[in-house]
Scaffold this motif. Structure first.
Motif, short mmCIF file in Angstrom:
data_model
loop_
_atom_site.label_atom_id
_atom_site.label_comp_id
_atom_site.label_asym_id
_atom_site.label_seq_id
_atom_site.Cartn_x
_atom_site.Cartn_y
_atom_site.Cartn_z
N GLY A 263 40.24 43.21 37.30
CA GLY A 263 41.41 42.34 37.22
C GLY A 263 42.41 42.63 38.32
O GLY A 263 43.14 41.73 38.78
N PHE A 264 42.47 43.88 38.78
CA PHE A 264 43.35 44.23 39.89
C PHE A 264 42.89 43.60 41.19
O PHE A 264 43.71 43.29 42.07
N VAL A 265 41.59 43.41 41.33
CA VAL A 265 41.08 42.77 42.55
C VAL A 265 41.56 41.33 42.64
O VAL A 265 42.11 40.91 43.66
N THR A 266 41.38 40.56 41.57
CA THR A 266 41.82 39.17 41.60
C THR A 266 43.35 39.06 41.62
O THR A 266 43.89 38.15 42.24
N LEU A 267 44.04 39.99 40.98
CA LEU A 267 45.50 39.98 41.04
C LEU A 267 45.96 40.21 42.47
O LEU A 267 46.86 39.50 42.97
N GLY A 268 45.37 41.17 43.16
CA GLY A 268 45.75 41.43 44.54
C GLY A 268 45.44 40.28 45.47
O GLY A 268 46.19 40.00 46.42
N ILE A 269 44.34 39.56 45.19
CA ILE A 269 43.96 38.44 46.04
C ILE A 269 44.92 37.27 45.88
O ILE A 269 45.35 36.65 46.87
N PHE A 270 45.31 36.94 44.65
CA PHE A 270 46.08 35.72 44.42
C PHE A 270 47.59 35.95 44.36
O PHE A 270 48.35 34.99 44.40
N ILE A 271 48.02 37.20 44.28
CA ILE A 271 49.46 37.45 44.28
C ILE A 271 50.05 37.18 45.66
O ILE A 271 51.28 37.02 45.79
N ILE A 272 49.21 37.09 46.69
CA ILE A 272 49.73 36.85 48.04
C ILE A 272 50.47 35.52 48.13
O ILE A 272 51.37 35.36 48.97
#
Length: 509
Positions: A313-322
Motif C-alpha cells: 500500500g505504501f508503493v501505490t500511496l507514494g506513486i499517486f500522492i505526487i
C-alpha cells in the motif's frame, strides 16, 4: 544508447533456455544434473545482472542498452528492449531472489525437482522480460506468460487446497490483464506503433485517458494487489511452496507497481491525477485495515501475506500522492519512497517466507499455535528472524524504514491526515510482527519435537545471512539505489507534468 552486447536478451533467454535444459538430464542422473545446471545458470544470471549495473550509466534518465529487431512487421510489433533506473534495481532483485530460491529448493523440494527448477528459471527469464520490454505487446506477452510457471509451481508443489488457490490466482490476474490488452491495442492502432515511448507521448482526450487508466488499474491493482482485489494473494501464499511464495512476494507483486510507473503515470497522467484520491484511499485502507486483519491470523504464511498487502500500500500511496504535491522535490521523494519500498519489501518478505519455510521443513506446520520456544533449539535462526521481524515493522537502520519514511514524509506535505493514517503501519506492523515472533520463538516449547529442532544448516545460513546483509546495507546506506533511479524518476515526473499541462492548455482553448 545502442550496444553491441545483448545483455538484456541474455537476461531473458539464458534462464529461459536453462529452464528447459534442466529437464533433459541423463537418465538416473537427472536430479544431480538439474541441481547443478540450475545452480550454474543462477550464478550466471547474477553475473549478468552485475554486468548490467556496470554497463548502465543512468545519468540521462533515458532508456539505455537498447536492443531492437523486427518481430511482426505487418503490425509494427517489435522485439524492443531497454532499461532505465526504474527497471535496473528490479532486474537485479529478480536475479538475486532466483539464486536463493534455487538454493533453497535443493533441500526442500522432495519430488519432481527438475520440473521445479525449470519453473523457477523460466519465471526469472519472463520477469526480466517484463522489466526490459519496450514494445507494449512484447510486454504483455511476458506479463501473461508468467502465469503459466507460477500456476504450475503452486498447483504441483502447493498445499492441500492448491487447486482452488491456483484457479483463483489465474482468474484474478488474467481477467484484469485483458482490459490492459484492449487498451494497448487501441493505442497502438491509433498511433500505428506499439512502442511504449510513443504511447507515452500520445495525445489523449480526458475521456480516452479515463478509460485507458481504468484498464491499467484493473491489471496493475490486481497484481500488487490493492484492496479490494487482494483476496487471491493470501490463498496463493498459503498453498504455494516456499520458493513460490518468495517469488510471488518479492518480485511478482512489484510488477504492478512497475506497471503504474511505466504506463499509468506517463500515458494517462490527467486521469491519474483526477482519480488519485481513489487510489490513495485504497492504499490507506490497505495500510491500516489490512494491518488489523494480519493481527488476527493464526497461519504464519497468511499473516505475512496480509503484511505484504499492507506494505505494498505504501508503493501505490507514494506513486499517486505526487498529484497532491506542489513541488518537484516532494514528488521525487514520494516516488523514491515507492521504489525503495518495492526493493526493500522484496528482500524482507523473501526473508520472512524463507524463515517460515525453514520452520515448515522441520515441523510441517504453518500454525502459530504449534510453535513456541524455538529460540532454545535454534538460536541462530531466532536471531536472524528477529532482524527480519524488526525490518518488517520498519525499524530505523533497516531497509523497511527508508521507503516508508520517504512516503510518509512526502504525504505529510500533501495532507497531514494522509500521513497520520499511513503512520499507523509503524504501530500495526510492530504489533503483528512482534506478536508472531513472540508466539513462535519465545515461550515454553509446546512439545518435545520443538526442543529437538536442529539449527540452520549451511544452505539456510547462506540464504538468510545474505538477505540480512542486504536489508541492513540498504537501511544504513540507500544512496547507491537512489542514484541509479533518481534521473529516471525525474524524467518520469517531467513527462507526467508536461502532459498534464498540455492537456489543461488545450482545455482552456
Amino acid at each position: 544508447m545502442l550496444t553491441e552486447i545483448p545483455i538484456l536478451s541474455l537476461l531473458i533467454w539464458v534462464p529461459l533456455i536453462g529452464g528447459f535444459l534442466v529437464l533433459f538430464g541423463p537418465g538416473d542422473k537427472q536430479l544431480v544434473w538439474s541441481q547443478r545446471i540450475s545452480f550454474v545458470i543462477s550464478i550466471l544470471i547474477i553475473l549478468l545482472s552485475g554486468w548490467l549495473v556496470y554497463l548502465f550509466d543512468g545519468s540521462s534518465g533515458q532508456m539505455e542498452l537498447v536492443e531492437f529487431a523486427r518481430w511482426i512487421p505487418s503490425l509494427n510489433i517489435n522485439y524492443s528492449l531497454g532499461v532505465d533506473g526504474i527497471a535496473v534495481p528490479l532486474i537485479v532483485l529478480t536475479c538475486f531472489i532466483n539464486l536463493l530460491v534455487v538454493i533453497a529448493a535443493i533441500g526442500s523440494i522432495k519430488f519432481r525437482r527438475a520440473q521445479y527448477f525449470s519453473a523457477a528459471l523460466v519465471l526469472t527469464g519472463l520477469m526480466n522480460g517484463v522489466f526490459v520490454a519496450q514494445d507494449a505487446i512484447l510486454f504483455y506477452v511476458f506479463w501473461e506468460a508468467i502465469l503459466i510457471p507460477m500456476f504450475l509451481m503452486i498447483g504441483v508443489w502447493g498445499g492441500p487446497n492448491r487447486i482452488y488457490a491456483t484457479i483463483k490466482f489465474f482468474l484474478f490476474t488474467f481477467f484484469g490483464s485483458i482490459f490492459m490488452l484492449v487498451a494497448l491495442i487501441y493505442m497502438g492502432s491509433v498511433i500505428g506503433s506499439f512502442n511504449i515511448a510513443d504511447m507515452q507521448q500520445m495525445p489523449l482526450s480526458m475521456l480516452e485517458q479515463t478509460i485507458i487508466f481504468t484498464a491499467f488499474v484493473a491489471a496493475f491493482a490486481v497484481k500488487i494487489p490493492m484492496v479490494p482485489v487482494h483476496t487471491w494473494l493470501p490463498d496463493a501464499h498459503v498453498e504455494a511452496p516456499t520458493g513460490g511464495s518468495v517469488i510471488l512476494a518479492a518480485i511478482m507483486l512489484k510488477m504492478g507497481g512497475y506497471g503504474f510507473l511505466r504506463f499509468a503515470l506517463p500515458v494517462t497522467p490527467d486521469a491519474a491525477s483526477e482519480y488519485a484520491w481513489l487510489l490513495i484511499l485504497f492504499s490507506l485502507i490497505a495500510i491500516a485495515y489490512i494491518g488489523f486483519v494480519a493481527l488476527a491470523q493464526e497461519d504464519m504464511k497468511k499473516l505475512i501475506a496480509y503484511s505484504s498487502i499492507a506494505h505494498m500500500g505504501f508503493v501505490t500511496l507514494g506513486i499517486f500522492i505526487i498529484f497532491n504535491l506542489s513541488s518537484l522535490d516532494a514528488s521525487s521523494m514520494a516516488l523514491q519512497g515507492a521504489m525503495i519500498q518495492m526493493i526493500s519489501h522484496g528482500l524482507i518478505s523473501g526473508a520472512m517466507f524463507f524463515s517460515i519455510g525453514v520452520l515448515y521443513d522441520r515441523v510441517h506446520s504453518r500454525n502459530i499455535s504449534d510453535y513456541g520456544g524455538v529460540i532454545n533449539s535454534m538460536p541462530i535462526f531466532g536471531a536472524l528472524m528477529m532482524l527480519f521481524v524488526l525490518a518488517n515493522a520498519g525499524l530505523p537502520g533497516t531497509s523497511g524504514f527508508i521507503g516508508e519514511f520517504f512516503v510518509i514524509l512526502s504525504s505529510f506535505q500533501a495532507d497531514w491526515r494522509i500521513a497520520l493514517v499511513a503512520g499507523t503501519t509503524l504501530v500495526l506492523g510492530a504489533a503483528y510482527s512482534l506478536w508472531l515472533y513472540k508466539r513462535v520463538i519465545f515461550g515454553k516449547p509446546l512439545n518435545d519435537s520443538i526442543e529437538r529442532l536442529e539449527d540452520l544448516n549451511m544452505r539456510e545460513k547462506f540464504i538468510l545471512f545474505s538477505l540480512a546483509a542486504l536489508i541492513i546495507a540498504l537501511g544504513i546506506y540507500p544512496q547507491p539505489l537512489i542514484e541509479i533511479m533518481q534521473p529516471s524518476l525525474e524524467t518520469l515526473l517531467q513527462l507526467t507534468d508536461t502532459k498534464i499541462a498540455e492537456l489543461n492548455i488545450e482545455g482552456a482553448r
